[in-house]
Scaffold this active site. Structure first.
Site, short mmCIF file in Angstrom:
data_model
loop_
_atom_site.label_atom_id
_atom_site.label_comp_id
_atom_site.label_asym_id
_atom_site.label_seq_id
_atom_site.Cartn_x
_atom_site.Cartn_y
_atom_site.Cartn_z
N HIS A 1 0.87 -1.19 0.00
CA HIS A 1 0.00 0.00 0.00
C HIS A 1 0.90 1.23 0.00
O HIS A 1 1.72 1.41 0.89
CB HIS A 1 -0.91 0.01 1.22
N CYS A 2 0.72 2.08 -1.00
CA CYS A 2 1.58 3.27 -1.16
C CYS A 2 0.83 4.51 -0.70
O CYS A 2 -0.15 4.92 -1.35
CB CYS A 2 2.00 3.42 -2.62
N PRO A 3 1.25 5.15 0.39
CA PRO A 3 0.57 6.38 0.83
C PRO A 3 0.77 7.55 -0.13
O PRO A 3 -0.07 8.45 -0.19
CB PRO A 3 1.21 6.66 2.20
N ASN B 1 -1.96 7.09 -2.34
CA ASN B 1 -3.23 6.87 -1.65
C ASN B 1 -3.98 5.69 -2.28
O ASN B 1 -5.20 5.74 -2.49
CB ASN B 1 -4.10 8.13 -1.71
#
Length: 370
Positions: free
Chosen positions: A166-168, A171
């Site tokens: 999951h890449c912040p 998003n």
């Protein structure tokens, strides 16, 4: 006056009581923390649990902020490059300037396209309410079937097909549908910052070096003077100096590099170097994973299985590793007549092969890639 008399047997009883109490405390602590499966990895997971909790609960909140930050940083770099770099190269060499503008805008187009697609494209989810015959297990959190290479994202609270992470900064989860967009964004961003560093190196050197060199020169003090037609030196009253005619007599009005210009160049240099190191390292790591036919989650699983089978005298084989060249072709979607020029060097929204539910392995007799 009161006299205290200590007896030997009472002192020994007190000492035994203290020792017994200390032993009880030790045994109680061990009983509460005892775990037959305790190892280094378990201890690390326990120590990092607060960080996991923070990521799970706040990543969705700060994700949109990160997207705005990325867009703002990219826009600021482009504005500075056009405002400072474009006039510099146009005055130096117009033909080279045209080439740099075309090449730079090609990189910028690919950066913006792949970032936008990575943000808006869903990573891919298993179908809900349907019978999945390809399922290999049941998700303990979703209580639903899990196809091969599917993992649960605690941030999205969903199972992701071929989940990588999951890449912040996007998003969004990186999975089956948008993994290529994510990687191509890294490729073109690293190429873009390297392009800016090389194209602006001489400009930054000249601006910053001469600015520092001018700052080191001592200021001249004395009464301002000027020469008349005969060559005689005539003192000048400072109160009656003409700022236009006597421009050369006032040191504080000499043309120098402005502070905002130096600040903009320093900002560009620091930001581009930081992105080159950080994103370049991440891109290199993902390149190795793609060449091996695995995601970042599968890399940990495969390493654990390799070590476990090695102790048993066996060799673990990654079932999705078809060789470096074939792995890259499948990842980039260079099948069914697709080419590098149209689908890699230019923005392309082509979908990955397959549906993310069925995965051919090296154990299959026939490969689905021709």
């Amino acid at each position: 006056m009161v006299t205290f008399r200590w007896r030997t047997y009472k002192f020994s009883q007190l000492l035994n009581y203290i020792i017994h109490l200390a032993q009880k405390c030790v045994y109680t602590t061990k009983s509460l923390t005892y775990n037959n499966c305790l190892d280094q990895n378990y201890a690390a997971d326990v120590c990092m649990e607060p960080m996991f909790w923070f990521v799970d609960n706040f990543t969705n909140t700060i994700g949109p902020i990160f997207v705005v930050v990325v867009a703002g940083l990219t826009a600021s770099v482009v504005v500075i490059a056009y405002y400072i770099g474009l006039p510099y190269w146009w005055n130096r060499n117009p033909y080279m300037c045209v080439f740099l503008v075309i090449f730079g805008n090609w990189l910028l187009l690919n950066v913006c396209f792949h970032y936008y697609m990575a943000v808006i494209t869903p990573p891919g989810y298993p179908p809900q309410g349907e019978l999945i015959t390809e399922a290999v297990s049941i998700c303990k959190k979703c209580i639903s079937p899990k196809p091969p290479r599917t993992h649960h994202c605690s941030v999205c609270n969903k199972c992701i097909l071929k989940m990588d992470h999951h890449c912040p900064w996007l998003n969004n989860c990186i999975g089956f549908q948008n993994h290529r967009y994510f990687f191509m964004y890294m490729i073109y961003t690293v190429a873009g910052v390297l392009f800016l560093i090389l194209a602006g190196f001489e400009l930054a050197y000249e601006e910053l070096y001469f600015a520092i060199d001018d700052a080191d020169e001592p200021e001249l003090e004395g009464h301002p003077v000027k020469f008349n037609k005969t060559g005689a030196i005539i003192p000048v009253d400072v109160a009656y100096l003409d700022p236009v005619q006597d421009f050369d007599l006032q040191n504080d009005e000499l043309p120098t590099t402005s502070s905002w210009r130096r600040g903009a160049l320093i900002y560009m240099a620091l930001l581009n170097c930081a992105v080159l190191l950080a994103l370049g390292g991440l891109m290199s790591w993902h390149s190795r994973l793609i060449g091996k036919g695995e995601t970042s989650i599968e890399a940990n699983i495969n390493r654990t299985e390799t070590q476990r089978l090695a102790k048993l005298g066996k060799t673990y084989v990654n079932p999705y590793n078809f060789g470096s060249r074939q792995n890259w072709r499948m990842f980039l979607g260079l099948v069914q007549g697709r080419s590098w020029l149209r689908h890699i060097l230019l923005p392309s929204a082509h979908q990955p092969e397959g549906d993310g539910l069925i995965w051919h392995t090296v154990h299959d007799r026939l490969s689905h890639i021709h």
